[in-house]
Scaffold this motif. Structure first.
Motif, PDB file in Angstrom:
ATOM      1  N   ASN A  31     -25.556  14.466  47.669  1.00 11.46           N
ATOM      2  CA  ASN A  31     -26.800  13.946  48.262  1.00 11.46           C
ATOM      3  C   ASN A  31     -27.456  14.917  49.244  1.00 11.46           C
ATOM      4  O   ASN A  31     -28.323  14.508  50.036  1.00 11.46           O
ATOM      5  CB  ASN A  31     -26.536  12.607  48.959  1.00 11.46           C
ATOM      6  CG  ASN A  31     -26.077  11.527  48.006  1.00 11.46           C
ATOM      7  OD1 ASN A  31     -26.615  11.393  46.899  1.00 11.46           O
ATOM      8  ND2 ASN A  31     -25.090  10.751  48.411  1.00 11.46           N
ATOM      9  N   LYS A  32     -27.060  16.181  49.181  1.00 11.37           N
ATOM     10  CA  LYS A  32     -27.674  17.182  50.050  1.00 11.37           C
ATOM     11  C   LYS A  32     -28.364  18.242  49.208  1.00 11.37           C
ATOM     12  O   LYS A  32     -27.786  18.772  48.265  1.00 11.37           O
ATOM     13  CB  LYS A  32     -26.610  17.840  50.931  1.00 11.37           C
ATOM     14  CG  LYS A  32     -27.156  18.899  51.883  1.00 11.37           C
ATOM     15  CD  LYS A  32     -26.055  19.468  52.764  1.00 11.37           C
ATOM     16  CE  LYS A  32     -26.610  20.502  53.739  1.00 11.37           C
ATOM     17  NZ  LYS A  32     -25.563  21.049  54.625  1.00 11.37           N
ATOM     18  N   GLU A  33     -29.627  18.529  49.528  1.00  7.19           N
ATOM     19  CA  GLU A  33     -30.370  19.556  48.792  1.00  7.19           C
ATOM     20  C   GLU A  33     -29.976  20.935  49.310  1.00  7.19           C
ATOM     21  O   GLU A  33     -29.997  21.196  50.513  1.00  7.19           O
ATOM     22  CB  GLU A  33     -31.873  19.363  48.929  1.00  7.19           C
ATOM     23  CG  GLU A  33     -32.676  20.351  48.082  1.00  7.19           C
ATOM     24  CD  GLU A  33     -34.166  20.132  48.148  1.00  7.19           C
ATOM     25  OE1 GLU A  33     -34.882  20.584  47.243  1.00  7.19           O
ATOM     26  OE2 GLU A  33     -34.633  19.519  49.135  1.00  7.19           O
ATOM     27  N   ILE A  34     -29.617  21.812  48.358  1.00  3.29           N
ATOM     28  CA  ILE A  34     -29.207  23.164  48.715  1.00  3.29           C
ATOM     29  C   ILE A  34     -30.132  24.155  48.006  1.00  3.29           C
ATOM     30  O   ILE A  34     -30.208  24.179  46.782  1.00  3.29           O
ATOM     31  CB  ILE A  34     -27.745  23.416  48.320  1.00  3.29           C
ATOM     32  CG1 ILE A  34     -26.828  22.477  49.116  1.00  3.29           C
ATOM     33  CG2 ILE A  34     -27.360  24.870  48.544  1.00  3.29           C
ATOM     34  CD1 ILE A  34     -25.368  22.589  48.750  1.00  3.29           C
ATOM     35  N   LYS A  35     -30.819  24.951  48.795  1.00  3.82           N
ATOM     36  CA  LYS A  35     -31.728  25.957  48.256  1.00  3.82           C
ATOM     37  C   LYS A  35     -31.236  27.343  48.657  1.00  3.82           C
ATOM     38  O   LYS A  35     -31.081  27.621  49.845  1.00  3.82           O
ATOM     39  CB  LYS A  35     -33.154  25.739  48.763  1.00  3.82           C
ATOM     40  CG  LYS A  35     -33.841  24.505  48.187  1.00  3.82           C
ATOM     41  CD  LYS A  35     -35.312  24.461  48.600  1.00  3.82           C
ATOM     42  CE  LYS A  35     -36.031  23.299  47.942  1.00  3.82           C
ATOM     43  NZ  LYS A  35     -37.482  23.289  48.281  1.00  3.82           N
ATOM     44  N   ASP A  79     -20.527  23.979  51.381  1.00 10.42           N
ATOM     45  CA  ASP A  79     -21.156  22.820  50.756  1.00 10.42           C
ATOM     46  C   ASP A  79     -20.943  22.739  49.251  1.00 10.42           C
ATOM     47  O   ASP A  79     -21.010  21.660  48.665  1.00 10.42           O
ATOM     48  CB  ASP A  79     -22.665  22.828  51.045  1.00 10.42           C
ATOM     49  CG  ASP A  79     -22.961  22.559  52.517  1.00 10.42           C
ATOM     50  OD1 ASP A  79     -22.350  21.622  53.054  1.00 10.42           O
ATOM     51  OD2 ASP A  79     -23.766  23.280  53.104  1.00 10.42           O
ATOM     52  N   ILE A  80     -20.739  23.856  48.600  1.00  6.34           N
ATOM     53  CA  ILE A  80     -20.519  23.867  47.156  1.00  6.34           C
ATOM     54  C   ILE A  80     -19.087  24.297  46.900  1.00  6.34           C
ATOM     55  O   ILE A  80     -18.708  25.436  47.176  1.00  6.34           O
ATOM     56  CB  ILE A  80     -21.506  24.819  46.435  1.00  6.34           C
ATOM     57  CG1 ILE A  80     -22.951  24.415  46.720  1.00  6.34           C
ATOM     58  CG2 ILE A  80     -21.253  24.804  44.943  1.00  6.34           C
ATOM     59  CD1 ILE A  80     -23.985  25.291  46.039  1.00  6.34           C
TER      60      ILE A  80
END
Length: 319
Positions: free
Chosen positions: A191-195, A286-287
């Motif tokens: 649920n977290k956007e990672i750019k 995070d990944i």
């Protein structure tokens, strides 16, 4: 007069019965294909005379409840020989039950992990193919599948125009590689956007590494083998990652297939490299990535796991 009317009625009944029986045969004739499903009596298998690609009725699988449903045929093959299976496929509301790549409308060798790209969502007729090597097998079960060995799905798929081709392994020593550099990653993880974006320095380092690979291949083989790499930069971001409980997140073939399909179809590449960034200082925790070195994907449309050329059409799987 009564006898004449009775005869007419009898003929009408016979014609109606014949038409009904003929329609039933057309809708249920699977030309020696075996129908199989993980959850028995869940999916519907039909021949469809309304939605079809060519003149013959298409083969339809409909799963209102998540299932892995297949119709397959046993095909005799020569040992240690490459083969290519192709078909046309159309989908409607195909939704995998989980986020694992490789679930959807596809071709597969039943009982193995060998498969084509998996089509999901609602998509019009398109051609898909699966390439595999028979190894020590003398027969294989070629399946046209709604689901996959990794999970079930819901939706409807139509299959048509099946073919099986036999190939020969090429003796050529000059290998062509397509190297796709995906400059941007834009995904949702937990649920977290990672750019994440590559810098000019990143891309320069990648180009140098690819050139070093070409040189090393030639030197280590003492000029008996060459690797020619075409480099493509892709600005369209990676927007989906696949996940494995043991190995973490990775980019599966299905995650990038749309972005590179046109280029690969216009060229004769032996191998594909997809180069992406999955972390930086901001997102390094995070990944979850557990030391992925490389990913080999069997039988995909654009990923040649061995160099081959198609020699001859050996069998039409069905009409």
């Amino acid at each position: 007069m009564k006898n004449k009317i009775a005869n007419i009625i009898t003929w009408i009944i016979l014609i109606a019965v014949f038409v009904s029986a003929f329609n039933f045969y057309k809708n249920n004739n699977f030309n020696e294909f075996v129908r199989s499903e993980i959850n028995l009596h869940t999916s519907e298998f039909k021949r469809d005379d309304k939605i079809k690609y060519g003149k013959s009725n298409s083969y339809r699988i409909k799963s209102e409840i998540a299932n892995d449903a297949t119709f397959y045929k046993t095909v005799k093959v020569q040992k240690n020989t490459p083969y290519k299976v192709t078909c046309m496929v159309k989908t409607e509301n195909v939704i995998p039950e989980n986020n694992t790549a490789g679930i959807g409308a596809q071709i597969s060798v039943i009982g193995t992990t060998e498969k084509s790209v998996a089509i999901t969502g609602t998509q019009d007729w398109q051609r898909i193919e699966m390439i595999f090597n028979s190894k020590n097998r003398e027969e294989v079960n070629i399946g046209f599948r709604l689901g996959g060995y990794l999970g079930n799905c819901t939706g409807t798929s139509w299959f048509s125009d099946f073919s099986l081709e036999e190939g020969t392994i090429s003796e050529g020593k000059n290998w062509k590689f397509a190297c796709f550099i995906f400059e941007n990653t834009d995904v949702i993880v937990d649920n977290k956007e990672i750019k994440i974006s590559m810098s000019d320095s990143d891309i320069s380092d990648i180009r140098s590494t690819i050139k070093r690979f070409e040189t090393t291949t030639r030197e280590l083989s003492q000029n008996k083998m060459t690797a020619n790499c075409d480099i493509y930069k892709v600005q369209e971001p990676i927007n989906k990652l696949s996940y494995d409980k043991e190995f973490g997140y990775y980019v599966a073939a299905e995650d990038v297939e749309k972005s590179i399909k046109d280029i690969v179809n216009q060229n004769d590449y032996d191998h594909i490299f997809a180069i992406i960034r999955l972390g930086n200082e901001e997102y390094k925790n995070d990944i979850q990535i557990n030391d992925w070195i490389g990913l080999r994907v069997n039988g995909l449309l654009w990923n040649r796991v061995f160099k081959y050329k198609i020699a001859k059409l050996i069998e039409k799987l069905c009409i």
